[in-house]
Design a protein around this motif. Structure first.
Motif, PDB file in Angstrom:
ATOM      1  N   LYS A 207       0.839  -1.202   0.000  1.00  0.00           N
ATOM      2  CA  LYS A 207       0.000   0.000   0.000  1.00  0.00           C
ATOM      3  C   LYS A 207       0.867   1.243   0.000  1.00  0.00           C
ATOM      4  N   SER A 208       0.362   2.338  -0.554  1.00  0.00           N
ATOM      5  CA  SER A 208       1.125   3.588  -0.570  1.00  0.00           C
ATOM      6  C   SER A 208       1.134   4.261   0.791  1.00  0.00           C
ATOM      7  N   GLY A 209       0.274   3.859   1.705  1.00  0.00           N
ATOM      8  CA  GLY A 209       0.231   4.461   3.031  1.00  0.00           C
ATOM      9  C   GLY A 209      -0.652   5.678   3.094  1.00  0.00           C
ATOM     10  N   LYS A 210      -1.322   6.032   2.010  1.00  0.00           N
ATOM     11  CA  LYS A 210      -2.187   7.209   2.005  1.00  0.00           C
ATOM     12  C   LYS A 210      -3.574   6.834   2.502  1.00  0.00           C
ATOM     13  N   THR A 211      -4.256   7.860   3.023  1.00  0.00           N
ATOM     14  CA  THR A 211      -5.636   7.658   3.444  1.00  0.00           C
ATOM     15  C   THR A 211      -6.522   7.722   2.210  1.00  0.00           C
ATOM     16  N   ILE A 212      -7.315   6.675   2.016  1.00  0.00           N
ATOM     17  CA  ILE A 212      -8.183   6.651   0.837  1.00  0.00           C
ATOM     18  C   ILE A 212      -9.444   7.435   1.172  1.00  0.00           C
ATOM     19  N   VAL A 213      -9.784   8.347   0.306  1.00  0.00           N
ATOM     20  CA  VAL A 213     -10.966   9.189   0.518  1.00  0.00           C
ATOM     21  C   VAL A 213     -11.993   8.848  -0.528  1.00  0.00           C
ATOM     22  N   SER A 214     -13.174   8.488  -0.078  1.00  0.00           N
ATOM     23  CA  SER A 214     -14.242   8.270  -1.052  1.00  0.00           C
ATOM     24  C   SER A 214     -15.227   9.416  -0.920  1.00  0.00           C
ATOM     25  N   GLY A 215     -15.677   9.936  -2.013  1.00  0.00           N
ATOM     26  CA  GLY A 215     -16.567  11.091  -1.956  1.00  0.00           C
ATOM     27  C   GLY A 215     -15.753  12.372  -1.869  1.00  0.00           C
ATOM     28  N   PRO A 216     -16.428  13.498  -1.609  1.00  0.00           N
ATOM     29  CA  PRO A 216     -15.709  14.776  -1.556  1.00  0.00           C
ATOM     30  C   PRO A 216     -14.713  14.814  -0.404  1.00  0.00           C
ATOM     31  N   LEU A 217     -13.593  15.434  -0.663  1.00  0.00           N
ATOM     32  CA  LEU A 217     -12.528  15.513   0.345  1.00  0.00           C
ATOM     33  C   LEU A 217     -13.011  16.274   1.578  1.00  0.00           C
TER      34      LEU A 217
ATOM     35  N   ARG B 101     -11.112  16.213  -8.336  1.00  0.00           N
ATOM     36  CA  ARG B 101     -11.605  14.830  -8.251  1.00  0.00           C
ATOM     37  C   ARG B 101     -10.463  13.841  -8.041  1.00  0.00           C
ATOM     38  N   LYS B 102      -9.292  14.246  -8.542  1.00  0.00           N
ATOM     39  CA  LYS B 102      -8.158  13.345  -8.407  1.00  0.00           C
ATOM     40  C   LYS B 102      -7.016  14.098  -7.725  1.00  0.00           C
ATOM     41  N   LEU B 103      -6.813  13.817  -6.462  1.00  0.00           N
ATOM     42  CA  LEU B 103      -5.787  14.529  -5.700  1.00  0.00           C
ATOM     43  C   LEU B 103      -4.396  14.268  -6.239  1.00  0.00           C
ATOM     44  N   GLN B 104      -4.203  13.074  -6.773  1.00  0.00           N
ATOM     45  CA  GLN B 104      -2.869  12.709  -7.252  1.00  0.00           C
ATOM     46  C   GLN B 104      -2.400  13.654  -8.362  1.00  0.00           C
ATOM     47  N   SER B 105      -3.351  14.241  -9.093  1.00  0.00           N
ATOM     48  CA  SER B 105      -2.980  15.129 -10.196  1.00  0.00           C
ATOM     49  C   SER B 105      -2.407  16.452  -9.700  1.00  0.00           C
ATOM     50  N   LEU B 106      -2.572  16.723  -8.403  1.00  0.00           N
ATOM     51  CA  LEU B 106      -2.083  17.990  -7.853  1.00  0.00           C
ATOM     52  C   LEU B 106      -0.676  17.879  -7.263  1.00  0.00           C
ATOM     53  N   THR B 107      -0.073  16.699  -7.375  1.00  0.00           N
ATOM     54  CA  THR B 107       1.236  16.461  -6.731  1.00  0.00           C
ATOM     55  C   THR B 107       2.277  17.463  -7.225  1.00  0.00           C
ATOM     56  N   GLU B 183       0.006  14.647   0.019  1.00  0.00           N
ATOM     57  CA  GLU B 183       0.808  13.493   0.437  1.00  0.00           C
ATOM     58  C   GLU B 183       0.000  12.520   1.291  1.00  0.00           C
ATOM     59  N   LYS B 184      -0.967  13.058   2.020  1.00  0.00           N
ATOM     60  CA  LYS B 184      -1.667  12.233   3.018  1.00  0.00           C
ATOM     61  C   LYS B 184      -2.900  11.536   2.455  1.00  0.00           C
ATOM     62  N   PHE B 185      -3.582  12.193   1.509  1.00  0.00           N
ATOM     63  CA  PHE B 185      -4.852  11.656   1.054  1.00  0.00           C
ATOM     64  C   PHE B 185      -4.789  11.230  -0.401  1.00  0.00           C
ATOM     65  N   GLN B 186      -5.664  10.312  -0.680  1.00  0.00           N
ATOM     66  CA  GLN B 186      -5.757   9.827  -2.054  1.00  0.00           C
ATOM     67  C   GLN B 186      -7.220   9.553  -2.318  1.00  0.00           C
ATOM     68  N   ASN B 187      -7.722  10.017  -3.487  1.00  0.00           N
ATOM     69  CA  ASN B 187      -9.116   9.760  -3.816  1.00  0.00           C
ATOM     70  C   ASN B 187      -9.329   8.299  -4.109  1.00  0.00           C
ATOM     71  N   LYS B 188     -10.415   7.779  -3.578  1.00  0.00           N
ATOM     72  CA  LYS B 188     -10.845   6.460  -4.043  1.00  0.00           C
ATOM     73  C   LYS B 188     -11.286   6.726  -5.465  1.00  0.00           C
ATOM     74  N   ASP B 189     -11.085   5.730  -6.302  1.00  0.00           N
ATOM     75  CA  ASP B 189     -11.299   5.972  -7.719  1.00  0.00           C
ATOM     76  C   ASP B 189     -12.760   6.205  -8.036  1.00  0.00           C
ATOM     77  N   ASN B 190     -13.269   7.399  -7.599  1.00  0.00           N
ATOM     78  CA  ASN B 190     -14.672   7.701  -7.885  1.00  0.00           C
ATOM     79  C   ASN B 190     -14.940   7.801  -9.368  1.00  0.00           C
ATOM     80  N   ASP B 191     -13.883   8.151 -10.097  1.00  0.00           N
ATOM     81  CA  ASP B 191     -14.058   8.234 -11.546  1.00  0.00           C
ATOM     82  C   ASP B 191     -14.520   6.900 -12.114  1.00  0.00           C
TER      83      ASP B 191
END
Lengths: 288, 239
Positions: A207-217, B101-107, B183-191
């Motif tokens: 795992k990358s160790g990141k918190t997975i967020v579902s829905g709006p941040l 929608r995709k946090l990873q794109s903001l890295t 760095e801390k958060f990542q979107n679940k693949d809502n797309d």
């Protein structure tokens, strides 16, 4: 995503118009299309390949879905009775024009709504918090317990922990499979089974160790708590500046030792508040 | 105060900080002067990172003699710094992580913002410790009185340097917060759910129920229609 309320309303209007005009052919075709569309949606939601419309009947596709789920989770999505009826309608409709009777229409529409009762989970749908907690609470408890209890974290407890979590996941999976076998098809149980399968895969993989967020941040609780860190970062910013200027003055004092007595006061003025702010940050914000 | 308000406040402070960092480049960062016993200033030089040394007095005599050497802070750093300020301003205004929608794109944006802080730190620490010191110029505020000659020499940071420091402090929290969130958060693949819905729609046969209903009602009114021809093509779909 299809809005079934609107669809049902329109279908009802069409049924009424066609029954009055006795255009049963149109109604049967439309109903078969709707059945076909709904079965396609079920298959895609369950990650089955789409139906090959050139050479695959609806009933054969239904049998395929049943076969896959029977092998993996020992359940049937579609009743045999429904599959037989669809087979009957598909084959008879093409062969005999005489089947275009009100009873035939009524039977096929009933069948459509019987199939519509089958509600499958979307594999990509998020589990709601309650179900998530119910399934994995003991898994989460064990993982938290082991991590807190283990004094020397550098002894790599991760591999033991993973094994234990996988064991608990398998145990839970067996329990759900038994329930599905005894109680029959249930949307929530199927959802739980699919979720556990996903959990198993992610536990095994890195795992990358990141918190997975579902829905709006902004709705995420961890993110809401992280916003409080901004004040902490302000303290760190001020202390960084104090340390930077303090370091420059320290370097001046080292380069020109004759001015050390004058500069010592300035060193105190810059370094002491810097350390104080870092201390305040550590006390108040490090827990985030 | 709600979390969202805190975030908005710090976002605003960050933008103010970026503006301050920019305008600091046009103010004087350092000055030194010689004052005689009668209070007359006969040597006065001020430094600006873009325009180097300048003086209010005539550049002749003692003033010219005691003119410091150019510090030669690379102009390229100033150009990159200005570019990074504009970039960071754009990111802060238009690339909100909450709306993305995709946090990873903001890295890369987050690291680009961090470059602004790094360059500002470079100015804050290396300007005095490296460039001023090599010319024997003291800081942050030194007053040297020579009792024999009656001359007072003053070395002090100018307003530009303090504005740079203030700009750094104001912009630091939000830039670091931005990086931390990425760095801390990542979107679940809502797309994926949007893609799945689209895919389902593409696989299904499109059927215009409104048209069929309208034609049937027209038919009931006795008008001709050609929709059976259209409906025939669906017959091949359902084998």
């Amino acid at each position: 995503m299809t809005d079934y309320t609107i669809l049902d309303s329109k279908f009802s209007s069409l049924t009424e118009a066609c029954m009055i005009s006795k255009n049963y052919y149109k109604l049967i075709v439309v109903t078969l299309i709707l059945i076909s569309n709904y079965i396609d949606e079920i298959g895609i939601k369950l990650s089955i390949r789409p139906r090959k419309k050139d050479n695959e009947n609806i009933f054969n596709y239904m049998k395929l879905i049943n076969a896959i789920f029977s092998d993996n989770l020992k359940i049937k999505i579609f009743e045999d009775d429904h599959i037989e009826k669809i087979k009957h309608f598909e084959t008879k409709f093409h062969k005999y024009e005489s089947c275009l009777t009100p009873n035939f229409v009524k039977d096929i529409i009933n069948l459509y709504y019987e199939i519509r009762k089958i509600n499958v989970p979307n594999l990509h749908e998020v589990m709601d918090e309650d179900q998530n907690f119910a399934i994995s609470s003991d898994i989460r408890f064990c993982s938290n317990f082991l991590l807190n209890k283990n004094v020397n974290k550098r002894k790599n407890p991760e591999s033991n922990l993973k094994e234990y979590i996988l064991y608990k996941i398998n145990e839970k999976q067996r329990e759900i499979e038994n329930n599905l076998r005894i109680k029959g098809y249930n949307k929530n149980l199927l959802k739980q089974a699919l979720y556990l399968k996903k959990l198993k895969n992610t536990t095994k993989s890195e795992k990358s160790g990141k918190t997975i967020v579902s829905g709006p941040l902004k709705n995420n609780l961890n993110y809401q708590r992280s916003i409080n860190e901004l004040v902490g970062f302000l303290l760190i910013g001020i202390s960084s500046v104090l340390f930077m200027i303090g370091s420059a003055i320290l370097w001046l004092a080292i380069t020109f030792p004759e001015y050390t007595s004058i500069l010592s006061v300035l060193l105190l003025v810059f370094f002491f508040p810097g350390f104080l702010l870092v201390f305040l940050y550590w006390i108040n914000f490090k827990k985030y | 105060m709600t979390n969202i308000n805190i975030k908005q406040i710090f976002k605003g402070l960050c933008l103010v900080g970026l503006i301050l960092l920019f305008i600091s480049l046009f103010f004087d960062w350092y000055s030194f002067s010689y004052e005689n016993s009668s209070g007359q200033i006969f040597v006065s030089w001020v430094y600006n990172p873009l325009f180097e040394w300048s003086s209010d007095l005539a550049i002749s005599g003692s003033n010219l003699e005691l003119m410091p050497n150019n510090l030669n802070i690379p102009i390229l750093i100033s150009i990159i710094f200005i570019g990074s300020l504009i970039f960071t301003g754009y990111v802060i205004l238009y690339k909100d992580p909450e709306k993305e929608r995709k946090l990873q794109s903001l890295t890369y944006y987050a690291y680009g913002n961090f470059l602004t802080l790094v360059l500002s730190s470079f100015y804050i620490i290396s300007f005095p410790a490296v460039y001023l010191l090599q010319e024997g110029l003291f800081y942050p505020y030194i007053l040297y009185e020579d009792y024999q000659t009656g001359i007072t020499i003053s070395y002090l940071f100018g307003p530009g340097y303090y504005i740079q420091v203030l700009g750094f402090v104001l912009s630091f929290p939000y830039i670091v917060f931005y990086l931390r969130i990425i760095e801390k958060f990542q979107n679940k693949d809502n797309d994926v759910s949007v893609v799945i819905d689209k895919y389902i729609n593409n696989q299904q046969d499109n059927i215009d129920l409104d048209k069929l209903i309208a034609n049937e009602k027209l038919k009931l009114k006795g008008l001709n229609e050609l929709e059976e021809v259209e409906l025939l093509k669906f017959k091949d779909v359902i084998r």
